[in-house]
Design a protein around this motif. Structure first.
Motif, PDB file in Angstrom:
ATOM      1  N   LEU A 111       0.793  -1.227   0.000  1.00  0.00           N
ATOM      2  CA  LEU A 111       0.000   0.000   0.000  1.00  0.00           C
ATOM      3  C   LEU A 111       0.830   1.284   0.000  1.00  0.00           C
ATOM      4  CD1 LEU A 111      -3.021  -0.813   2.342  1.00  0.00           C
ATOM      5  CD2 LEU A 111      -3.115  -0.066  -0.031  1.00  0.00           C
ATOM      6  N   PRO A 112       1.804   1.456   0.907  1.00  0.00           N
ATOM      7  CA  PRO A 112       2.507   2.749   0.942  1.00  0.00           C
ATOM      8  C   PRO A 112       3.144   3.134  -0.386  1.00  0.00           C
ATOM      9  CG  PRO A 112       2.990   1.490   2.917  1.00  0.00           C
ATOM     10  CD  PRO A 112       2.254   0.560   1.993  1.00  0.00           C
ATOM     11  N   GLU A 113       3.781   2.177  -1.053  1.00  0.00           N
ATOM     12  CA  GLU A 113       4.445   2.502  -2.320  1.00  0.00           C
ATOM     13  C   GLU A 113       3.429   2.899  -3.389  1.00  0.00           C
ATOM     14  OE1 GLU A 113       7.682   0.625  -5.492  1.00  0.00           O
ATOM     15  OE2 GLU A 113       7.081  -0.516  -3.711  1.00  0.00           O
ATOM     16  N   LEU A 114       2.310   2.180  -3.454  1.00  0.00           N
ATOM     17  CA  LEU A 114       1.309   2.504  -4.464  1.00  0.00           C
ATOM     18  C   LEU A 114       0.602   3.822  -4.166  1.00  0.00           C
ATOM     19  CD1 LEU A 114      -0.348  -0.866  -5.488  1.00  0.00           C
ATOM     20  CD2 LEU A 114       0.538   0.890  -7.008  1.00  0.00           C
ATOM     21  N   LEU A 115       0.340   4.103  -2.897  1.00  0.00           N
ATOM     22  CA  LEU A 115      -0.296   5.375  -2.556  1.00  0.00           C
ATOM     23  C   LEU A 115       0.646   6.539  -2.849  1.00  0.00           C
ATOM     24  CD1 LEU A 115      -2.102   4.359   0.750  1.00  0.00           C
ATOM     25  CD2 LEU A 115      -3.149   4.904  -1.448  1.00  0.00           C
ATOM     26  N   ASP A 116       1.927   6.347  -2.591  1.00  0.00           N
ATOM     27  CA  ASP A 116       2.891   7.389  -2.954  1.00  0.00           C
ATOM     28  C   ASP A 116       2.896   7.614  -4.463  1.00  0.00           C
ATOM     29  OD1 ASP A 116       3.742   8.067  -0.433  1.00  0.00           O
ATOM     30  OD2 ASP A 116       5.489   6.740  -0.446  1.00  0.00           O
ATOM     31  N   GLN A 117       2.841   6.526  -5.226  1.00  0.00           N
ATOM     32  CA  GLN A 117       2.865   6.659  -6.681  1.00  0.00           C
ATOM     33  C   GLN A 117       1.586   7.337  -7.172  1.00  0.00           C
ATOM     34  OE1 GLN A 117       4.602   3.445  -8.713  1.00  0.00           O
ATOM     35  NE2 GLN A 117       3.684   3.893 -10.689  1.00  0.00           N
ATOM     36  N   ALA A 119      -0.130   9.497  -5.598  1.00  0.00           N
ATOM     37  CA  ALA A 119      -0.070  10.916  -5.267  1.00  0.00           C
ATOM     38  C   ALA A 119       0.575  11.701  -6.404  1.00  0.00           C
ATOM     39  CB  ALA A 119       0.714  11.117  -3.964  1.00  0.00           C
ATOM     40  N   ARG A 120       1.447  11.025  -7.178  1.00  0.00           N
ATOM     41  CA  ARG A 120       2.110  11.669  -8.316  1.00  0.00           C
ATOM     42  C   ARG A 120       1.393  11.398  -9.635  1.00  0.00           C
ATOM     43  NH1 ARG A 120       6.216   8.916  -5.551  1.00  0.00           N
ATOM     44  NH2 ARG A 120       6.297   7.358  -7.228  1.00  0.00           N
ATOM     45  N   ASP A 121       0.677  10.268  -9.720  1.00  0.00           N
ATOM     46  CA  ASP A 121       0.060   9.840 -10.975  1.00  0.00           C
ATOM     47  C   ASP A 121      -1.444   9.673 -10.766  1.00  0.00           C
ATOM     48  OD1 ASP A 121      -0.761   8.675 -13.310  1.00  0.00           O
ATOM     49  OD2 ASP A 121       0.567   6.930 -13.196  1.00  0.00           O
ATOM     50  N   ARG A 122      -2.205  10.663 -11.212  1.00  0.00           N
ATOM     51  CA  ARG A 122      -3.656  10.647 -11.009  1.00  0.00           C
ATOM     52  C   ARG A 122      -4.345   9.504 -11.751  1.00  0.00           C
ATOM     53  NH1 ARG A 122      -6.263  15.234  -9.159  1.00  0.00           N
ATOM     54  NH2 ARG A 122      -4.879  16.926  -8.524  1.00  0.00           N
ATOM     55  N   SER A 123      -3.736   9.015 -12.820  1.00  0.00           N
ATOM     56  CA  SER A 123      -4.413   8.038 -13.665  1.00  0.00           C
ATOM     57  C   SER A 123      -4.690   6.722 -12.946  1.00  0.00           C
ATOM     58  CB  SER A 123      -3.593   7.769 -14.930  1.00  0.00           C
ATOM     59  OG  SER A 123      -2.385   7.099 -14.620  1.00  0.00           O
ATOM     60  N   ILE A 124      -3.922   6.386 -11.914  1.00  0.00           N
ATOM     61  CA  ILE A 124      -4.137   5.106 -11.241  1.00  0.00           C
ATOM     62  C   ILE A 124      -5.023   5.239 -10.000  1.00  0.00           C
ATOM     63  CG2 ILE A 124      -1.920   4.243 -12.076  1.00  0.00           C
ATOM     64  CD1 ILE A 124      -0.801   4.568  -9.279  1.00  0.00           C
ATOM     65  N   ARG A 125      -5.414   6.453  -9.655  1.00  0.00           N
ATOM     66  CA  ARG A 125      -6.193   6.653  -8.430  1.00  0.00           C
ATOM     67  C   ARG A 125      -7.543   5.951  -8.429  1.00  0.00           C
ATOM     68  NH1 ARG A 125      -5.168  13.070  -6.939  1.00  0.00           N
ATOM     69  NH2 ARG A 125      -2.885  12.923  -6.765  1.00  0.00           N
ATOM     70  N   PRO A 126      -8.326   5.993  -9.525  1.00  0.00           N
ATOM     71  CA  PRO A 126      -9.637   5.341  -9.474  1.00  0.00           C
ATOM     72  C   PRO A 126      -9.569   3.863  -9.121  1.00  0.00           C
ATOM     73  CG  PRO A 126      -9.493   6.789 -11.382  1.00  0.00           C
ATOM     74  CD  PRO A 126      -8.111   6.708 -10.801  1.00  0.00           C
ATOM     75  N   HIS A 127      -8.519   3.175  -9.558  1.00  0.00           N
ATOM     76  CA  HIS A 127      -8.392   1.747  -9.254  1.00  0.00           C
ATOM     77  C   HIS A 127      -8.050   1.524  -7.780  1.00  0.00           C
ATOM     78  CE1 HIS A 127      -8.490   1.631 -13.535  1.00  0.00           C
ATOM     79  NE2 HIS A 127      -7.267   2.097 -13.681  1.00  0.00           N
ATOM     80  N   LEU A 128      -7.276   2.427  -7.203  1.00  0.00           N
ATOM     81  CA  LEU A 128      -6.846   2.240  -5.821  1.00  0.00           C
ATOM     82  C   LEU A 128      -7.991   2.422  -4.834  1.00  0.00           C
ATOM     83  CD1 LEU A 128      -3.293   3.819  -5.556  1.00  0.00           C
ATOM     84  CD2 LEU A 128      -3.970   1.457  -5.892  1.00  0.00           C
ATOM     85  N   GLY A 129      -9.051   3.137  -5.237  1.00  0.00           N
ATOM     86  CA  GLY A 129     -10.179   3.281  -4.334  1.00  0.00           C
ATOM     87  C   GLY A 129     -10.714   1.944  -3.883  1.00  0.00           C
ATOM     88  N   VAL A 130     -10.753   0.974  -4.794  1.00  0.00           N
ATOM     89  CA  VAL A 130     -11.188  -0.385  -4.454  1.00  0.00           C
ATOM     90  C   VAL A 130     -10.043  -1.174  -3.842  1.00  0.00           C
ATOM     91  CG1 VAL A 130     -12.015  -2.569  -5.412  1.00  0.00           C
ATOM     92  CG2 VAL A 130     -12.951  -0.403  -6.240  1.00  0.00           C
ATOM     93  N   LEU A 131      -8.889  -1.130  -4.469  1.00  0.00           N
ATOM     94  CA  LEU A 131      -7.781  -2.012  -4.085  1.00  0.00           C
ATOM     95  C   LEU A 131      -7.201  -1.710  -2.714  1.00  0.00           C
ATOM     96  CD1 LEU A 131      -5.965  -2.058  -7.527  1.00  0.00           C
ATOM     97  CD2 LEU A 131      -7.189  -3.944  -6.483  1.00  0.00           C
ATOM     98  N   ALA A 132      -7.282  -0.467  -2.270  1.00  0.00           N
ATOM     99  CA  ALA A 132      -6.671  -0.107  -0.990  1.00  0.00           C
ATOM    100  C   ALA A 132      -7.409  -0.715   0.188  1.00  0.00           C
ATOM    101  CB  ALA A 132      -6.613   1.419  -0.848  1.00  0.00           C
ATOM    102  N   GLY A 133      -8.689  -1.023   0.030  1.00  0.00           N
ATOM    103  CA  GLY A 133      -9.444  -1.634   1.112  1.00  0.00           C
ATOM    104  C   GLY A 133      -9.615  -0.714   2.309  1.00  0.00           C
ATOM    105  N   ALA A 134     -10.068  -1.280   3.408  1.00  0.00           N
ATOM    106  CA  ALA A 134     -10.306  -0.492   4.619  1.00  0.00           C
ATOM    107  C   ALA A 134      -9.005   0.060   5.185  1.00  0.00           C
ATOM    108  CB  ALA A 134     -11.020  -1.353   5.665  1.00  0.00           C
ATOM    109  N   ARG A 135      -7.941  -0.726   5.105  1.00  0.00           N
ATOM    110  CA  ARG A 135      -6.655  -0.262   5.651  1.00  0.00           C
ATOM    111  C   ARG A 135      -6.138   0.941   4.852  1.00  0.00           C
ATOM    112  NH1 ARG A 135      -2.571  -2.810   8.736  1.00  0.00           N
ATOM    113  NH2 ARG A 135      -3.805  -4.723   8.633  1.00  0.00           N
ATOM    114  N   GLY A 136      -6.300   0.910   3.542  1.00  0.00           N
ATOM    115  CA  GLY A 136      -5.843   2.027   2.735  1.00  0.00           C
ATOM    116  C   GLY A 136      -6.571   3.313   3.073  1.00  0.00           C
ATOM    117  N   ARG A 137      -7.893   3.228   3.259  1.00  0.00           N
ATOM    118  CA  ARG A 137      -8.652   4.430   3.624  1.00  0.00           C
ATOM    119  C   ARG A 137      -8.294   4.911   5.025  1.00  0.00           C
ATOM    120  NH1 ARG A 137     -11.932   1.353   0.520  1.00  0.00           N
ATOM    121  NH2 ARG A 137     -12.972   0.288   2.239  1.00  0.00           N
ATOM    122  N   ALA A 145      -1.248  13.593   2.197  1.00  0.00           N
ATOM    123  CA  ALA A 145      -0.777  13.349   0.826  1.00  0.00           C
ATOM    124  C   ALA A 145      -1.562  12.224   0.149  1.00  0.00           C
ATOM    125  CB  ALA A 145       0.709  13.022   0.828  1.00  0.00           C
ATOM    126  N   TRP A 146      -2.184  11.381   0.958  1.00  0.00           N
ATOM    127  CA  TRP A 146      -2.969  10.269   0.411  1.00  0.00           C
ATOM    128  C   TRP A 146      -4.470  10.535   0.498  1.00  0.00           C
ATOM    129  CZ3 TRP A 146       0.076   6.138   3.699  1.00  0.00           C
ATOM    130  CH2 TRP A 146       1.391   6.053   3.210  1.00  0.00           C
TER     131      TRP A 146
END
Length: 469
Positions: A111-117, A119-137, A145-146
């Motif tokens: 999670l930390p590496e992908l959330l950092d990425q 933060a720089r690349d908006r194109s992957i954000r919509p997918h992370l909304g699902v993939l991050a799960g409860a811990r990501g939120r 920053a996240w």
């Protein structure tokens, strides 16, 4: 680590000490050397930043909520780690999209590496909304920053209660699901909350109305033409342009008919002399881009928003003949308007005619999928490898089927014998756009290295997607 570390020392202090030297700018230290203390401080600040939370006294964090989504398989997680580590990095978006579509969540250590990425690349954000799960939120609530994650879709299909309380992404997903099932109900939902929505959300919600668009939506969209935000007004005008029977389309038809007429087998143009308030309300932008004349700009937009069906009726000629007619002046503007109208109105007949006149990726995207691949494959077979070929292939939606895949692979094989240095972009498109299940076809086509490299990438993608099932 030395217990004398002072939390008031920030990153800027450490950088300053490192630049001028610890002998000139010492830090309070109990370590063996000032240099060791500086590195201790830097390591601790790095850990703090990666943890996503500034330490606070006496307020222990609540534990992250329990997860409800299934975690990706071990093999899938390992492959994602390899992609993040530099192996086939261009496939990151495809991996994330496929995993999110299946409702999976990431392994926590990724999670930390992908959330950092993200933060720089908006194109992957919509997918992370699902993939991050409860811990990501949970992490996103701790690290500003996240914070973007809290606005993304949290599940592949948002539940009905999310319209009032969900994130912006969840509400868009819910409106889209309702629109697909019951267009009128989706419009009514939006009408009820329209005045309370942010300008950004109003424009995004209007885009969703493109699915199932009908004249029943016209009154709502006509009202949206008076919105205070330009983005909303232009989105409404685009949607009304897709409805040939709308009042906006009829108004544009009248304006367009006043600009064009035939004489001696030629098409003659008289662009508008001014852009009035009524034209602006209907989506005509008054101020042209730099380097474009005002009348030229207004003409293009009027033609682009006029129903395509009016031209054969006005001039008694089918689209193929109209496109080939001589236009002594303003021809470029008329053609640009017809291309834009074709894209907005999704007219396959005009798309085929205009693509034969000027092969543009936007026109290719208008065609039904099977026709799109047939037209693209024919273009690849008769056209040399240049920037235009690459642009056209960019408009052919993935995954490419067998006919287009074979045409591109044969082009790679042909060019590899004459211009091997010119293959990189075409090979990349082939490896990333061909249906990965066709890797066997590529492997058998030729033992030449460029073909086998594409086949290897296709096999990598095929294995990647199977691991996510």
């Amino acid at each position: 680590m030395n217990s004398s570390w002072n939390p008031t020392h920030g990153w800027e202090d450490l950088v300053s000490a490192a630049l001028v030297g610890t002998d000139r700018r010492p830090l309070p230290s109990g370590a063996a050397t000032p240099e060791a203390e500086l590195f201790d401080h830097a390591a601790l600040l790095t850990v703090r930043a990666r943890a996503g939370q500034t330490p606070r006294e006496g307020r222990p964090l609540e534990a992250a909520p329990q997860e409800r989504q299934p975690e990706v398989s071990r093999a899938a997680g390992d492959r994602l780690a390899r992609i993040l580590g530099g192996e086939r990095p261009r496939l990151l978006t495809e991996w994330l999209q496929a995993a999110a579509a299946r409702g999976h969540r990431l392994s926590p250590h990724l999670l930390p590496e992908l959330l950092d990425q993200a933060a720089r690349d908006r194109s992957i954000r919509p997918h992370l909304g699902v993939l991050a799960g409860a811990r990501g939120r949970w992490l996103a609530g701790l690290n500003p920053a996240w914070g973007f994650l809290l606005e993304e879709v949290t599940a592949p299909g948002a539940a009905h209660e999310t319209w009032e309380l969900g994130t912006s992404g969840d509400r868009k997903a819910h409106l889209g699901a309702v629109r697909a099932a019951d267009p009128a109900r989706a419009r009514h939902l939006l009408e009820e909350t329209w005045e309370k929505e942010t300008p950004q959300d109003r424009a995004a919600f209007l885009e969703i109305l493109a699915d199932g668009l009908s004249l029943d939506d016209e009154p709502f969209l006509e009202n949206a033409l008076d919105d205070r935000r330009r983005e909303v007004r232009h989105e409404a005008a685009d949607l009304l342009t897709r409805l040939p029977g709308s009042r906006l389309a009829l108004r544009m038809a009248e304006r367009a008919a006043a600009c064009l007429h035939t004489e001696n087998g030629e098409l003659h143009i008289a662009p508008p002399l001014a852009c009035d308030a009524a034209m602006e309300r209907d989506g005509v932008r008054a101020k042209p881009p730099r380097g474009t004349g005002e009348r030229s700009w207004w003409l293009q937009q009027i033609v682009a928003r006029a129903p395509l069906e009016i031209w054969p009726r006005l001039f008694g000629r089918p689209p193929g003949e109209l496109v080939r007619m001589k236009i002594p002046d303003w021809g470029r503007e008329v053609m640009a308007g017809w291309v834009r109208a074709t894209v907005l109105q999704g007219d396959p007949e005009w798309a085929r005619v205009l693509f034969a006149w000027d092969p543009l990726a936007d026109l290719l995207a208008v065609l039904p999928r099977k026709d799109r691949e047939d037209v693209a494959a024919g273009f690849v077979r008769r056209h040399g490898l240049d920037g235009q070929l690459i642009m056209v292939l960019g408009g052919a939606a993935a995954p490419w089927g067998p006919d287009l895949a074979l045409a591109v692979l044969e082009k790679i094989l042909q060019v590899s014998g004459t211009q091997p240095w010119n293959l990189s972009e075409l090979s990349r498109l082939a490896g990333e756009r061909i249906d990965p299940a066709l890797y066997g076809m590529a492997e058998r086509l030729s033992p030449e290295p460029p073909i086998q490299e594409v086949a290897a990438l296709l096999r990598f993608r095929d294995d990647m997607l199977k691991e996510l099932q």
